[in-house]
Design a protein around this motif. Structure first.
Motif, PDB file in Angstrom:
ATOM      1  N   THR A   1      -7.029  -7.308   7.085  1.00  0.00           N
ATOM      2  CA  THR A   1      -8.334  -6.698   6.860  1.00  0.00           C
ATOM      3  C   THR A   1      -9.486  -7.657   7.147  1.00  0.00           C
ATOM      4  OG1 THR A   1      -8.339  -7.351   4.533  1.00  0.00           O
ATOM      5  CG2 THR A   1      -7.364  -5.227   5.067  1.00  0.00           C
ATOM      6  N   GLU A   2     -10.672  -7.061   7.272  1.00  0.00           N
ATOM      7  CA  GLU A   2     -11.938  -7.785   7.462  1.00  0.00           C
ATOM      8  C   GLU A   2     -12.011  -8.537   8.785  1.00  0.00           C
ATOM      9  OE1 GLU A   2     -13.741  -6.729   5.074  1.00  0.00           O
ATOM     10  OE2 GLU A   2     -11.968  -6.024   4.007  1.00  0.00           O
TER      11      GLU A   2
ATOM     12  N   GLY B   1     -10.823  -3.085   5.240  1.00  0.00           N
ATOM     13  CA  GLY B   1      -9.791  -2.327   4.543  1.00  0.00           C
ATOM     14  C   GLY B   1      -8.801  -1.733   5.523  1.00  0.00           C
ATOM     15  N   THR B   2      -7.710  -1.224   4.988  1.00  0.00           N
ATOM     16  CA  THR B   2      -6.660  -0.627   5.809  1.00  0.00           C
ATOM     17  C   THR B   2      -6.944   0.852   6.022  1.00  0.00           C
ATOM     18  OG1 THR B   2      -5.051  -2.189   4.887  1.00  0.00           O
ATOM     19  CG2 THR B   2      -4.172  -0.255   6.001  1.00  0.00           C
TER      20      THR B   2
ATOM     21  N   LEU C   1       0.810  -1.211   0.000  1.00  0.00           N
ATOM     22  CA  LEU C   1       0.000   0.000   0.000  1.00  0.00           C
ATOM     23  C   LEU C   1       0.850   1.270   0.000  1.00  0.00           C
ATOM     24  CD1 LEU C   1      -2.763  -0.983   2.584  1.00  0.00           C
ATOM     25  CD2 LEU C   1      -2.792  -1.232   0.088  1.00  0.00           C
TER      26      LEU C   1
ATOM     27  N   GLU D   1      -1.164  -4.950   2.810  1.00  0.00           N
ATOM     28  CA  GLU D   1      -2.455  -5.443   3.279  1.00  0.00           C
ATOM     29  C   GLU D   1      -2.474  -6.957   3.222  1.00  0.00           C
ATOM     30  OE1 GLU D   1      -6.210  -3.066   2.605  1.00  0.00           O
ATOM     31  OE2 GLU D   1      -6.562  -4.757   1.224  1.00  0.00           O
TER      32      GLU D   1
ATOM     33  N   THR E   1      -6.886   4.678   6.070  1.00  0.00           N
ATOM     34  CA  THR E   1      -6.158   5.641   5.245  1.00  0.00           C
ATOM     35  C   THR E   1      -5.109   6.386   6.057  1.00  0.00           C
ATOM     36  OG1 THR E   1      -8.088   5.949   3.822  1.00  0.00           O
ATOM     37  CG2 THR E   1      -6.398   7.653   3.749  1.00  0.00           C
TER      38      THR E   1
END
Length: 264
Positions: A93-94, A99-100, A19, A117, A102
């Protein structure tokens, strides 16, 4: 080869996604060897980390509600991780978050910490086991190489020109220049012949003579050729007992060692 962050990112079975824009990272950031993978959701895991490790987290420490995220909290968290010298941060994630965050991506970019991620289908233990297995493979390969090299050098010593053959075999195995300075301070032989140019060669011989004059067992590391902008790291080791030195063995860094030093 030891595992790196890039190694993990390139494995399809892990499905990790970088990311952090690699333009914002140190050129060697993704190629630093990873000794271990640690997972923690502590607000400050830095005291329990060692340099080079990869940290995995699900983000429990940041809370569930993204609408109440604290930018200063993310900044301080990543700053602590950067200070601990981690190789990368992986966000699962999840589990807690969809999601990661911001803010975490932005903080890692500012501090030059690679952030990737980890999808829900990839258990953290799989990432850890992958690193452990790759490190074990690297260790086994190094041991096998050492045994093969030892056998080859031992056989070379039995040839008619045992000393010359031994230096040639050592040079071939290490992929670098090897030289022997005799007890009188003269270059007795080298492999490959002419493999080390001036002024580096003169500097190596000069340092060897200095070591011989002291008459004590010693080792030195020398950056030869630095005066002409072409430094070559050389390791010098005396041969024989103190007070009765037989010479000095000089060995240049192998190409792989030079690359490792550049990345460290």
């Amino acid at each position: 080869m030891k595992p790196t962050v890039r190694t993990l990112l390139e494995r399809a079975d892990l499905a990790l996604t970088l990311l952090t824009d690699d333009v914002l990272l140190d050129p060697a950031a993704l190629d630093t060897a990873v000794p271990w993978v640690h997972s923690s959701d502590l607000a400050d895991p830095a005291p329990f980390l060692e340099p080079g490790q990869v940290l995995l987290t699900t983000g429990t420490q940041f809370g569930v509600d993204a609408g109440h995220d604290d930018p200063a909290g993310f900044e301080a968290y990543v700053e602590r991780l950067a200070g601990a010298g981690i190789s990368a941060l992986g966000f699962g994630t999840e589990v807690v978050r969809a999601g990661t965050p911001t803010l975490l991506v932005e903080a890692c970019a500012r501090h030059g910490v690679p952030l990737f991620e980890v999808p829900y289908r990839t258990p953290f233990i799989r990432v850890a086991r992958t690193v452990a297995a790759l490190n074990a493979d690297d260790s086994n390969a190094r041991q096998a190489w050492a045994l093969q090299a030892q056998r080859a050098i031992s056989l070379a010593a039995l040839r008619p020109d045992g000393l010359g053959a031994t230096l040639a075999e050592l040079s071939a195995r290490l992929g670098t220049w090897v030289g022997l300075v005799d007890a009188a301070g003269a270059l007795d032989r080298e492999a490959p012949a002419g493999g080390l140019a001036q002024p580096a060669l003169g500097e190596v011989v000069g340092e060897a003579r200095s070591m011989l004059r002291r008459g004590q067992r010693a080792s030195r590391t020398l950056e030869a050729g630095a005066s002409v902008g072409a430094p070559q790291r050389m390791t010098l080791q005396t041969l024989g007992a103190g007070g009765a030195l037989r010479g000095v063995l000089a060995i240049g860094d192998s190409p792989s060692s030079t690359r490792r030093a550049a990345r460290s």
